[in-house]
Design a protein around this motif. Structure first.
Motif, short mmCIF file in Angstrom:
data_model
loop_
_atom_site.label_atom_id
_atom_site.label_comp_id
_atom_site.label_asym_id
_atom_site.label_seq_id
_atom_site.Cartn_x
_atom_site.Cartn_y
_atom_site.Cartn_z
N LYS A 362 -14.05 6.07 -5.12
CA LYS A 362 -14.41 5.80 -3.62
C LYS A 362 -14.53 4.66 -3.24
CE LYS A 362 -17.28 10.28 -3.72
NZ LYS A 362 -18.64 10.72 -3.39
N GLN A 363 -14.92 3.55 -4.10
CA GLN A 363 -15.10 2.40 -3.78
C GLN A 363 -13.50 1.50 -3.64
OE1 GLN A 363 -16.74 -0.56 -6.61
NE2 GLN A 363 -18.20 -1.08 -5.17
N ALA A 364 -12.70 1.99 -4.52
CA ALA A 364 -11.45 1.42 -4.77
C ALA A 364 -10.60 1.80 -3.42
CB ALA A 364 -10.77 1.65 -5.92
N GLU A 365 -10.83 3.11 -3.16
CA GLU A 365 -10.23 3.79 -1.76
C GLU A 365 -10.69 2.89 -0.76
OE1 GLU A 365 -11.16 7.93 -2.07
OE2 GLU A 365 -9.71 8.47 -3.33
N ARG A 366 -12.04 2.46 -0.59
CA ARG A 366 -12.57 1.96 0.35
C ARG A 366 -11.92 0.51 0.52
NH1 ARG A 366 -17.26 1.93 -0.57
NH2 ARG A 366 -17.80 -0.09 -1.31
N TYR A 367 -11.79 -0.11 -0.75
CA TYR A 367 -11.23 -1.43 -0.53
C TYR A 367 -9.97 -1.34 -0.36
CZ TYR A 367 -15.57 -3.04 -3.27
OH TYR A 367 -16.74 -3.37 -3.49
N GLN A 368 -9.20 -0.42 -0.70
CA GLN A 368 -7.67 -0.41 -0.65
C GLN A 368 -7.33 -0.09 1.17
OE1 GLN A 368 -5.35 2.70 -2.46
NE2 GLN A 368 -3.66 1.44 -2.61
N LYS A 369 -8.10 0.84 1.59
CA LYS A 369 -7.98 0.87 3.01
C LYS A 369 -8.21 -0.19 3.77
CE LYS A 369 -9.62 4.05 6.47
NZ LYS A 369 -10.77 5.35 6.85
N ASP A 370 -9.49 -1.09 3.59
CA ASP A 370 -9.90 -2.05 4.33
C ASP A 370 -8.71 -3.01 4.22
OD1 ASP A 370 -12.03 -0.73 5.17
OD2 ASP A 370 -13.55 -1.80 3.69
N GLY A 371 -8.41 -3.39 2.85
CA GLY A 371 -7.23 -4.44 2.64
C GLY A 371 -6.13 -3.97 3.53
N GLU A 372 -5.38 -2.81 3.51
CA GLU A 372 -4.39 -2.54 3.92
C GLU A 372 -4.41 -2.63 5.81
OE1 GLU A 372 -3.60 1.53 2.87
OE2 GLU A 372 -2.61 1.04 1.06
N LEU A 373 -5.59 -2.53 6.21
CA LEU A 373 -5.89 -2.41 7.56
C LEU A 373 -5.63 -4.01 7.54
CD1 LEU A 373 -6.41 -1.51 10.22
CD2 LEU A 373 -9.13 -1.53 9.65
#
Length: 980
Positions: A362-373
């Motif tokens: 969940k944390q990695a998905e959040r980090y990835q989503k924020d980074g891509e944005l």
């Protein structure tokens, strides 16, 4: 030995000289004692000690222990006797102390030498040598000095002396044994010179009674002023010595006599008491028979006790095995449970890993989503470029914030803005140039195999443009470098460093232009705000707050950018970990199910093992209770502990019922045992049976004590007839003893009367001074005479004890005669004879007078009596030349001195006395010679405490006799003729 016999005798024994070396207060003193003499000197000089030292030579002793009885050295001034230590140290104060006596007898002249013996306390030794003293004087004294006094011999010692004496004569003897001394000093074997070589006083018989009589007479010769009791003791001693047989000695132990009567009377009373208790003994016998019949119960108890012990040991071993089996199953169950717990722990850990992986996903998905944005907002820019842009923006905002807060910083910031605008304008110009060289970018000149690893390292490597086509060498070099990277599924490895793969991309120069224009606009806006705030202070706080929010937003974007590259890897790894943990968890759950099945089986075994253990432990508790019961019985009956058994009871037969049967028999046995003890203790109380160790008084006497006590009583009652017979025989024997004691009392009473008559017959015709008749009365204790009369009135013959009245009268006699004195009550001659008195008659009188005489007359009578007594113990036909000591000559009447000296000379005695210079000239003249012992002192003594010296002979009046008659021959040279 009559006077006539003495005159005809050729056997002469005499003492010639006395020498003391470092003794009795003198350094060296040498005095002749073969004629009358008077020792003159100051008071308390030691004159009497010189004369008294003769006792040491004449008595067969070797130490000063009990010296009062042996020598009777008296302290005249204190009226008491000297102690052992005082006497010893007086005569033997040092290693140089020697006492020498020169004597002569039919065998010739000899010297007796006494020396200090350090072998034991208070002891002294003797040496005998058959030479005159003149021959050995140089060993003790060096008289060759200018003053004529002489000096000590420094090398004097007993070891040197003994060597010198042995060289002088092979007949030198060193003797310390009292028995040997008696045989030498008192030998009367006149036909053999060796036997009498060292004899001084030859006894008629050498038995102990005569020696004791001689001792008494010798002490009398040194104390002629002795009281009546001393004379009485001498007479008693002579009477005993005068008896023909040793068995005739009068030594009646009244205590033994009375004690024997009491013993026989006690035995008679004891037998009577025993006879009275025969009925009790019959009861004891019946109880003892029953007791013996039940003694087997002790064996049964011992058999049960040992069977119980074996059963306890067996059940203990079985319990131990059962406990081990139960523990073993419990251990197995514990391992199973432990395994289940471990599986549960592992499953819980796996579930934790799964939950952790979910959280990471969940944390990695959040980090990835924020980074891509965030990255999408920057177009084709790389992450590094975005980070640098963000950092530049952060620095710009931080500088702007500082400028808002400080006017000085605002000026600095404005300058920075101006410089940065210039730099951006230059960057914009450079971007235009790069855009013109875009066709020569490396990714357009290299194949994908070369470009991919370099792009993974940094996208900018492939976007770089040389501005022309690469030459062959440059291209080959870049390709060789790219081949050093090892391709992987996720990218490339550079040795131990990993680089993820990157997709190819093109520079978006339009976006870069917009970005630069945006930055320039922003700088312009910031410059404008700084310029405006200088005039509008009220807007500054709002601007500061806004700027701080912008800084926080940039910092958050930088954090997102830092986490973004690893988010994809974290997603992949977390997914793999979760899948692996879920697979492992499924395997553990299957294994746990199998372990639960094993747990059920082991728990059933544990239950069966516990049931067996509980059953055995119950049996063990039953046996333990029986053991305590056995201990209680043994506490009640301690003797059971020592009972030996033939065979132990079988383990299966050990039970409560079996114990109850044994206990009942023991109770019956104990009842009979207590009855027996009551009887036995009553016999002890009555004095019929002896229990010296008190064993029967204990709570539980040992069976052996009961058995031996009963046997003793059985033997006692069985042997009563024999004991009565033996008692009658003993009474008859005792009565014979009574008869012999009665005869002894009577015969000794008559013997005293005969001895008195013999003495008076010998005194017939003896005249002393103006006395023409002298009679001696020997006084006996009146209680003794009454006892003799009482004994004559009994009939000692028969087998019955004498009446108590006789023994009561005998006890009264003991109480009156002996008084309160302790020790044995022995009736001896010295206790029976209480005194000596004289009856005298003068020529003008017709009857004997009991009135006492003067001191000098009494001394003459005593001397006559001693002379008569001495003849009885000495060998017949010998002639004596013996010093008689009269310590206080002043007590003698001067008118009686000539007759005293004449009588002494006829009887073989040489008067010797001591006096101070106050003695009258008449006394000195009558005695004939005197010795001045306190005039000379030596400068070289043996000891500084003793310096007095006397030697060389006496002074005196010759009365017409030649000088050789009495002078010391060693000083003849001094007697030179003088012209008158």
């Amino acid at each position: 030995m009559t006077d006539q016999q003495a005159g005809l005798s050729t056997f002469s024994f005499g003492i010639r000289r006395l020498v003391l070396v470092d003794s009795a207060g003198f350094c060296y003193v040498e005095i002749p004692v073969d004629n009358h003499g008077l020792i003159l000197g100051p008071g308390n000089l030691g004159k009497s000690s010189l004369l008294n030292s003769l006792r040491l030579f004449l008595l067969p002793e070797n130490n000063f222990k009990n010296s009062r009885k042996k020598f009777a050295f008296r302290n005249a001034s204190a009226g008491s006797f000297y102690t052992n230590e005082e006497s010893y140290q007086h005569y033997f104060p040092s290693q140089f102390s020697f006492l020498i006596m020169e004597a002569e007898n039919p065998a010739g002249t000899h010297c007796q030498i006494l020396y200090r013996d350090n072998a034991s306390q208070l002891s002294y030794g003797r040496a005998f040598v058959p030479v005159s003293y003149d021959q050995i004087r140089p060993l003790f004294w060096n008289g060759d000095t200018e003053d004529g006094i002489g000096q000590a011999v420094p090398e004097l010692s007993f070891s040197r002396l003994s060597e010198a004496l042995k060289k002088l004569s092979k007949d030198t003897r060193l003797v310390n044994d009292p028995a040997k001394l008696k045989s030498m000093l008192y030998s009367s074997d006149l036909m053999h010179a060796d036997a009498v070589r060292y004899s001084v006083l030859p006894l008629g018989e050498s038995d102990e009674r005569r020696v004791q009589s001689l001792r008494t007479l010798i002490l009398l010769l040194f104390e002629m002023k002795a009281d009546d009791q001393a004379m009485a003791n001498a007479v008693a001693s002579i009477i005993e010595a005068d008896k023909k047989f040793v068995d005739d000695a009068f030594d009646f132990n009244v205590d033994d006599f009375l004690n024997r009567h009491e013993q026989l009377k006690h035995q008679q009373n004891q037998l009577n008491r025993i006879e009275k208790e025969r009925a009790r003994f019959d009861k004891l016998s019946r109880d003892y028979d029953a007791y013996q019949a039940l003694l087997g119960s002790q064996q049964d108890f011992a058999s049960f006790r040992d069977g119980l012990s074996n059963a306890l040991q067996d059940v203990g071993e079985r319990r131990k095995a059962a406990v081990e089996a139960w523990n073993e199953q419990n251990e197995i169950l514990r391992h199973v449970l432990q395994g289940l717990k471990q599986l549960e722990g592992e499953a819980s850990a796996l579930k934790g890993e799964i939950r952790s992986a979910d959280r990471r996903l969940k944390q990695a998905e959040r980090y990835q989503k924020d980074g891509e944005l965030l990255v999408s907002q920057y177009g084709s820019m790389t992450l590094q470029e975005i980070k640098e842009a963000q950092k530049e923006e952060l620095e710009s905002k931080q500088g702007h914030l500082a400028a808002l807060k400080s006017a000085a910083q605002a000026e600095i910031r404005l300058e920075q803005i101006e410089r940065k605008k210039q730099a951006l304008e230059q960057k914009r110009d450079s971007l235009k140039e790069r855009e013109s060289k875009q066709q020569w970018q490396l990714q357009n000149q290299l194949d994908e195999a070369t470009a991919a690893p370099l792009r993974a390292v940094d996208q900018r490597l492939m976007l770089a443009s040389p501005g022309e086509d690469l030459d062959a060498d440059s291209k080959a070099t870049i390709e060789a470098f790219a081949r050093l990277f090892k391709p992987t599924d996720s990218g490339f490895d550079w040795f131990d460093a990993e680089y993820p793969g990157q997709p190819a991309r093109q520079n978006n120069f339009a976006d870069q232009y917009r970005h630069i224009e945006g930055e320039l606009n922003g700088l312009e806006k910031e410059r404008s705000e700084l310029a405006d705030t200088a005039h509008k202070e009220h807007d500054r706080p709002v601007l500061i707050e806004r700027t701080e929010k912008e800084i926080r937003a940039i910092e958050k974007d930088l954090d997102t950018l830092s986490r973004y590259p690893a988010a994809a890897t974290t997603l992949r790894d977390a997914t793999e970990e979760k899948e692996a943990a879920e697979e492992q968890l499924a395997k553990l759950e299957e294994k746990a199910r199998l372990e639960h099945d094993a747990q059920d089986a082991v728990q059933q075994k544990v239950a069966r093992a516990k049931a067996e253990k509980d059953r055995i432990e119950e049996r063990e508790r039953e046996l333990a209770n029986l053991s305590r019961s056995v201990g209680t019985v043994e506490h009640r009956f301690p003797f059971l502990k020592t009972v030996e058994l033939d065979q132990s009871l079988e383990i299966e037969q050990v039970s409560v019922a079996a114990f109850d049967d044994v206990q009942k028999q023991l109770d019956d046995l104990e009842e009979h045992r207590r009855n027996i003890l009551d009887h036995l203790r009553q016999f002890v109380y009555l004095g019929v049976h002896e229990d010296a160790e008190g064993e029967l008084q204990k709570d539980s006497p040992a069976p052996s004590v009961i058995r031996e006590s009963f046997k003793s009583l059985s033997d006692l009652f069985a042997g009563m007839a024999e004991r009565w017979r033996v008692l009658e025989e003993q009474i008859a024997i005792h009565n014979e003893t009574v008869a012999s004691y009665r005869q002894a009392l009577k015969s000794n009473h008559e013997h005293i009367a005969r001895f008195e008559a013999q003495l008076n017959r010998e005194l017939d015709g003896v005249q002393i001074n103006d006395l023409v008749e002298i009679r001696v009365d020997i006084h006996t204790d009146p209680k003794f005479r009454n006892l003799v009369e009482e004994a004559n009135n009994i009939d000692p013959y028969g087998n019955q004890l004498q009446s108590d009245a006789f023994y009561d009268r005998l006890r009264v006699f003991v109480a009156d005669f002996f008084g309160e004195q302790g020790g044995s009550k022995r009736l001896t001659m010295d206790k029976v004879i209480t005194g000596i008195s004289y009856r005298t008659r003068k020529a003008s009188a017709t009857s004997l007078d009991k009135k006492g005489q003067s001191t000098s007359t009494t001394a003459l009578i005593n001397l006559e009596l001693v002379y008569r007594l001495l003849k009885r113990v000495l060998y017949p036909g010998v002639e004596l030349s013996f010093p008689m000591v009269l310590d206080e000559l002043a007590s003698v009447d001067i008118s009686q001195m000539p007759s005293l000296l004449e009588r002494l000379g006829k009887q073989g005695f040489n008067l010797f006395s001591a006096a101070t210079h106050s003695a009258s000239a008449e006394v000195i003249y009558l005695i004939g010679r005197h010795l001045e012992v306190g005039q000379m002192r030596t400068g070289r003594p043996y000891s500084p405490q003793r310096t007095l010296v006397f030697w060389g002979g006496a002074e005196g009046f010759t009365s017409g006799e030649p000088l050789s008659h009495w002078a010391d021959q060693t000083q003849n040279s001094l007697l030179e003729p003088v012209d008158e």
